[in-house]
Design a protein around this motif. Structure first.
Motif, short mmCIF file in Angstrom:
data_model
loop_
_atom_site.label_atom_id
_atom_site.label_comp_id
_atom_site.label_asym_id
_atom_site.label_seq_id
_atom_site.Cartn_x
_atom_site.Cartn_y
_atom_site.Cartn_z
N ILE A 146 0.92 -1.21 0.10
CA ILE A 146 0.13 0.13 -0.05
C ILE A 146 0.75 1.13 -0.27
O ILE A 146 1.95 1.23 0.70
N VAL A 147 0.49 2.06 -0.90
CA VAL A 147 1.41 3.35 -0.98
C VAL A 147 0.26 4.65 -0.86
O VAL A 147 -0.78 4.49 -1.02
N VAL A 148 0.87 5.74 -0.52
CA VAL A 148 0.16 6.92 -0.50
C VAL A 148 0.77 7.97 -1.33
O VAL A 148 2.01 8.27 -1.34
N LEU A 149 0.03 8.49 -2.52
CA LEU A 149 0.66 9.23 -3.41
C LEU A 149 -0.23 10.40 -3.64
O LEU A 149 -1.46 10.38 -3.65
N GLY A 150 0.37 11.65 -4.16
CA GLY A 150 -0.46 12.70 -4.43
C GLY A 150 -0.28 13.23 -5.83
O GLY A 150 0.93 12.79 -6.43
N GLY A 151 -1.15 13.84 -6.47
CA GLY A 151 -0.78 14.56 -7.61
C GLY A 151 -2.16 15.41 -8.35
O GLY A 151 -2.90 15.71 -7.57
N VAL A 152 -1.97 15.43 -9.74
CA VAL A 152 -3.01 16.15 -10.36
C VAL A 152 -3.79 15.30 -11.39
O VAL A 152 -2.82 14.66 -12.35
N ILE A 153 -5.00 15.63 -11.32
CA ILE A 153 -5.53 14.51 -12.57
C ILE A 153 -5.44 14.96 -13.76
O ILE A 153 -5.44 16.05 -14.37
N VAL A 154 -4.98 13.86 -14.58
CA VAL A 154 -4.76 14.34 -16.08
C VAL A 154 -6.12 14.04 -16.93
O VAL A 154 -6.61 15.02 -17.69
N GLN A 155 -6.70 12.79 -16.49
CA GLN A 155 -8.02 12.49 -17.05
C GLN A 155 -8.70 11.49 -16.35
O GLN A 155 -7.98 10.67 -15.78
N THR A 156 -9.98 11.52 -16.41
CA THR A 156 -10.68 10.20 -15.82
C THR A 156 -11.76 9.41 -16.83
O THR A 156 -12.28 10.17 -17.48
N MET A 157 -11.41 8.13 -16.81
CA MET A 157 -12.26 7.51 -17.73
C MET A 157 -13.19 6.50 -17.07
O MET A 157 -12.71 5.74 -16.17
N THR A 158 -14.37 6.17 -17.38
CA THR A 158 -15.19 5.36 -16.78
C THR A 158 -15.34 4.00 -17.59
O THR A 158 -15.01 4.12 -18.71
N THR A 159 -15.48 2.89 -16.84
CA THR A 159 -15.34 1.77 -17.34
C THR A 159 -16.49 0.90 -17.07
O THR A 159 -17.19 1.20 -16.22
N GLU A 160 -16.82 -0.46 -17.63
CA GLU A 160 -17.91 -1.05 -16.96
C GLU A 160 -17.60 -1.42 -15.44
O GLU A 160 -18.74 -1.63 -14.97
N ASP A 161 -16.46 -1.63 -15.12
CA ASP A 161 -15.96 -2.15 -13.83
C ASP A 161 -15.88 -1.09 -12.70
O ASP A 161 -15.95 -1.40 -11.59
N GLY A 162 -15.53 0.17 -13.30
CA GLY A 162 -15.52 1.38 -12.35
C GLY A 162 -15.00 2.45 -13.08
O GLY A 162 -15.31 2.84 -14.12
N SER A 163 -13.86 2.94 -12.45
CA SER A 163 -13.03 4.30 -13.19
C SER A 163 -11.74 4.15 -13.20
O SER A 163 -11.13 3.55 -12.19
N LEU A 164 -11.11 4.80 -14.02
CA LEU A 164 -9.62 4.62 -14.29
C LEU A 164 -9.24 6.21 -14.23
O LEU A 164 -9.77 6.79 -15.15
#
Length: 178
Positions: free
Chosen positions: A50-68
């Motif tokens: 398990i890691v904890v990371l931070g950043g800025v969203i480039v893009q969000t894609m929705t899929t049938e199983d969830g989101s990427l």
């Protein structure tokens, strides 16, 4: 007795405002030794951690199983807030089993994630192939957007909206918008 009570209340209020955004249980389970550079060089060596990371969203894609979510990594402060937004060591992908709205999790929003390392995925940035560290989200914290607003100082201008005696009149027009 009352001085001790005041001191305890002050300490609780002071330290609760400085708490990390990731839950203490996940923060404790996460491996603090893993840097993003280590993760990027060999994600498969850290699989299941398990890691904890931070950043800025480039893009969000929705899929049938969830989101990427594609995120570019930045340094984080003591609370986990992404800082130094112009400096990044690379990008990573976070899969969330929840359906995340791409309008809320849109490009440019700051995010902190606690996630489990699943390995790596090949993707593209423009025309170039890119090897992303691939994570599964356990917790996602979307930071509130800061809205910078400039208001000129009134300098005792009688027509300034805050100083004008007619500012509550329905016929009064704000001179700053003419």
């Amino acid at each position: 007795m009352s001085k001790i009570l005041y001191l305890i209340c002050f300490a609780v209020l002071f330290f609760s405002g400085c708490a990390h955004v990731v839950s203490p249980e996940l923060k404790e389970k996460s491996d603090q030794e893993i840097t993003f550079a280590d993760l990027q060089l060999n994600p498969e060596a850290h699989e299941g951690e398990i890691v904890v990371l931070g950043g800025v969203i480039v893009q969000t894609m929705t899929t049938e199983d969830g989101s990427l979510i594609e995120i570019y990594q930045t340094r984080t402060d003591a609370r986990g807030r992404p800082v130094d937004l112009d400096i990044s060591r690379g990008r990573f992908l976070v899969f969330s089993p929840e359906m995340l709205d791409p309008e809320i999790f849109r490009q440019g929003r700051r995010v902190t994630v606690a996630a489990m390392v699943e390995g790596e995925r090949m993707g593209r940035i423009g025309e170039a192939d890119y090897l992303y560290p691939y994570l599964t989200a356990l917790e996602i914290h979307l930071w509130e957007e800061r809205k910078w607003r400039y208001e000129p100082y009134p300098y005792r201008d009688p027509w300034h909206p805050r100083l004008s005696p007619y500012r509550h009149s329905p016929f009064h027009r704000d001179p700053w918008w003419w």
